[in-house]
Design an enzyme around this catalytic site. Structure first.
Site, PDB file in Angstrom:
ATOM      1  N   ASP A   1      48.719  29.124   9.026  1.00  0.00           N
ATOM      2  CA  ASP A   1      49.768  30.580   8.818  1.00  0.00           C
ATOM      3  C   ASP A   1      51.151  30.096   9.050  1.00  0.00           C
ATOM      4  O   ASP A   1      52.021  30.340   8.442  1.00  0.00           O
ATOM      5  CB  ASP A   1      49.058  31.193   8.159  1.00  0.00           C
ATOM      6  CG  ASP A   1      49.687  31.591   7.576  1.00  0.00           C
ATOM      7  OD1 ASP A   1      50.099  32.055   5.642  1.00  0.00           O
ATOM      8  OD2 ASP A   1      50.371  33.208   7.771  1.00  0.00           O
TER       9      ASP A   1
ATOM     10  N   ARG B   1      56.738  26.928   4.202  1.00  0.00           N
ATOM     11  CA  ARG B   1      57.224  26.969   2.552  1.00  0.00           C
ATOM     12  C   ARG B   1      57.730  27.761   2.261  1.00  0.00           C
ATOM     13  O   ARG B   1      58.602  27.713   0.931  1.00  0.00           O
ATOM     14  CB  ARG B   1      55.127  28.610   1.948  1.00  0.00           C
ATOM     15  CG  ARG B   1      53.969  27.127   2.076  1.00  0.00           C
ATOM     16  CD  ARG B   1      53.456  28.279   1.786  1.00  0.00           C
ATOM     17  NE  ARG B   1      52.833  28.965   0.867  1.00  0.00           N
ATOM     18  CZ  ARG B   1      52.712  30.587   0.741  1.00  0.00           C
ATOM     19  NH1 ARG B   1      52.615  30.909   2.703  1.00  0.00           N
ATOM     20  NH2 ARG B   1      52.753  30.730  -0.049  1.00  0.00           N
TER      21      ARG B   1
ATOM     22  N   SER C   1      47.096  32.330   3.019  1.00  0.00           N
ATOM     23  CA  SER C   1      47.625  33.204   3.592  1.00  0.00           C
ATOM     24  C   SER C   1      47.169  34.715   4.465  1.00  0.00           C
ATOM     25  O   SER C   1      47.658  34.794   5.271  1.00  0.00           O
ATOM     26  CB  SER C   1      49.119  32.927   3.770  1.00  0.00           C
ATOM     27  OG  SER C   1      50.547  33.715   4.162  1.00  0.00           O
TER      28      SER C   1
END
Ligand code: URA
Length: 433
Positions: free
Chosen positions: A163, A170, A185
Site C-alpha cells: 500500500d 496513485r 488501502s
C-alpha cells in the site's frame, strides 16, 4: 518463472474483465517485489480507476496487500477494537476516543499517519506534547496495550508495504479517488494491525475526501464489506464534514481541545462524535453494557490519557507550544453564522504552517485556527470570528485568501429560521456489516 505477464492483467482490467484471485495475488506481490514495473502498475491502477473492481476482487486485493507485509499479533487479554477516520478538518477525535474506550476495558491499537494536505495528522498533533514519541517497536505497542489499553503511534513500515508503494504511485497518477483502491488501502493497513473489530468514521462534505453523501455511502459499504470478508467486525458512521469539527484546527490547539473533552467539557459536536464512536466500538468489542459517558464524566478517560501520554515519554501537564503571532478575523456584519466552510478553514490552517506540502516537511506545532463561532451562533459585527495562529506572520495573507467567501452571516432570527442548531447532526447514518 512468473505465472502471469503484467501486460495480460492490465489488458483484462482495461477491457472491463474481473481479475482472478490468482492474478490479484500475483500482481500485488510482484509489484512489491519490483517485478511489475511502476508504469505497469500505473496503467493497472488507471484501469481499476476507470472500470472498478467488484466486492470479491476488492476483498482479495486487500488480502494481497496485507500479505505483502507482517500482521501484528496482539496478545492482549482485552478485546481489541480500533477506529479509522477518512480525514477531516479539526478531527481530533482519536485523542479523547482511544483513552475513553480503553478506560471502559477494551484495547485500542491506533496506528496512525502524519497529515498531508488540508487534513491534519494525529501524530503531528500529539507531537506538540513535550517529550511525546510516535515511534514504538512492536513489543512496546504490545506492552502498552496490555498495561494501559490504548496506544496511538506511527504505523510500522512492515504493515502493508504494497500500500505504501501503491499509494505514492496513485498520488502522482491521478488514481487516488477510486473506491476499491481507497477502501483496500485503508483496510489493508487496519486489518494488518491486528485489531479484532473496527469502527470507521467516513466523513462527508467540503472538508472530506468524499464531497457527497452518495459517494461516502459507497465507500462506507465497501469498507464494511472488506471487514466482513476478512473476519473483522466493522461498522461505519457517516459524519458531517461540511464545517470544522469543534473549534480548534491545527496541532497544539487540537490537543488542548481534546483535553477539555477528556476533562468533561469541550465543544458539543466533538463530545457527541466521541461518544457515538465509543459506543459503536464498545458494542463491537462485546462491552456494550459499559457507559462511555460515565467514563468521560468520572475522569477515568482523562486518567487513561495521562498514562498513555506518559508511557510514550510525554508530559500531559506540560504547557503546549504557543504561536509567535495571532491574527484575529472579525465578523463583517451582525446576524447568524449560517456557514463556515471546512475545506477553506483546513486550507487556511495548512497555509499558516499546521500542515505539510511534502512528506518530509516539518509542521509548526503552534499553528492553526480557533473558530470562535460555529454555524447556528449569533455574531455581532466586529466580534472576533476566527483566530489565526502562526510562527510565520508572512503566512497570514495566504490564510486570509483561503478564507475569502468561507463563511456566511445571515439575517435569520435564531430559533425561528432554517439556520443549523449549534453542534447538531454530526452523525448522519450508521452502516453495519
Ligand atoms: N487514505 C488511505 O489510507 N488510502 C487511500 O487510498 C485514501 C485515503
Amino acid at each position: 518463472m512468473e505465472p502471469f505477464a503484467a501486460v495480460d492483467v492490465i489488458r483484462a482490467k482495461r477491457d472491463g474483465q474481473r481479475l482472478s484471485s490468482e492474478q490479484i495475488d500475483w500482481v500485488v506481490d510482484a509489484y512489491t517485489r519490483g517485478i511489475v514495473a511502476e508504469e505497469q502498475m500505473a496503467a493497472l491502477a488507471m484501469a481499476v480507476f476507470l472500470n472498478g473492481m467488484d466486492s470479491a476482487e476488492t476483498a482479495r486485493w486487500t488480502g494481497a496487500m496485507i500479505d505483502s507485509g507482517e500482521r501484528l499479533s496482539l496478545h492482549v487479554a482485552r478485546p481489541t477494537v480500533d477506529k479509522h477516520s477518512t480525514g477531516g478538518v479539526g478531527d481530533k477525535i482519536t485523542l479523547p476516543l482511544a483513552p475513553l474506550v480503553a478506560a471502559c476495558g477494551a484495547a485500542v491499537p491506533q496506528l496512525s499517519g502524519r497529515g498531508l494536505g488540508h487534513t491534519g495528522g494525529t501524530l503531528d498533533k500529539l507531537e506538540s506534547i513535550p517529550g511525546w514519541r510516535a515511534e514504538l517497536s512492536a513489543e512496546e505497542i504490545g506492552r502498552q496495550l496490555a498495561e494501559i489499553g490504548a496506544v496511538v503511534c506511527a504505523a510500522t513500515p512492515t504493515l502493508a508495504p504494497a500500500d505504501r508503494k501503491l499509494y505514492a504511485l496513485r498520488d502522482v497518477t491521478s488514481t487516488v479517488e477510486s473506491v476499491p483502491l481507497i477502501a483496500s488501502s485503508i483496510m489493508s493497513k487496519k486489518i494488518a494491525e491486528g485489531s479484532g473489530a473496527l469502527v470507521l468514521d467516513v466523513k462527508v462534505g467540503s472538508g472530506a475526501f468524499m464531497k457527497t453523501e452518495k459517494q461516502a455511502r459507497v465507500l462506507a459499504r465497501s469498507l464494511v464489506d472488506i471487514g466482513a470478508a476478512h473476519g473483522v467486525a466493522t461498522t461505519a458512521l457517516l459524519t458531517d464534514m461540511s464545517t470544522p469539527l469543534g473549534s480548534a484546527v491545527g496541532n497544539a490547539v487540537e490537543v488542548a481541545e481534546a483535553v477539555e473533552v477528556l476533562k468533561g467539557g469541550g465543544p458539543p459536536d466533538v463530545v457527541e462524535l466521541t461518544l457515538a464512536l465509543a459506543r459503536e466500538m464498545l458494542t463491537l468489542a462485546g462491552l456494550s453494557h459499559l457507559d462511555a459517558e460515565e467514563a468521560l464524566a468520572s475522569g477515568e478517560a482523562y486518567e487513561t490519557w495521562c498514562r498513555m501520554i506518559r508511557a510514550q515519554g510525554g508530559d500531559p501537564d506540560a504547557e503546549l507550544p504557543k504561536p509567535a503571532h495571532v491574527h484575529v478575523v472579525e465578523a463583517s456584519e451582525t446576524g447568524v453564522l449560517t456557514r463556515l466552510d471546512a475545506y477553506a478553514v483546513g486550507l487556511a490552517a495548512w497555509r499558516l504552517g499546521a500542515g505539510r506540502a511534502r512528506k518530509e516537511d516539518p509542521v509548526q506545532l503552534a499553528a492553526g485556527i480557533r473558530c470562535l463561532a460555529k454555524p447556528g451562533e449569533r455574531v455581532e459585527r466586529g466580534r472576533p470570528l476566527l483566530e489565526l495562529h502562526t510562527d510565520t506572520p508572512d503566512a497570514v495573507a495566504g490564510a486570509l485568501a483561503a478564507l475569502q467567501g468561507a463563511y456566511d452571516i445571515g439575517e435569520h432570527n435564531p430559533g425561528h429560521d432554517d439556520a443549523p442548531a449549534v453542534g447538531e447532526g454530526t452523525v448522519l447514518d450508521v452502516i453495519r456489516g
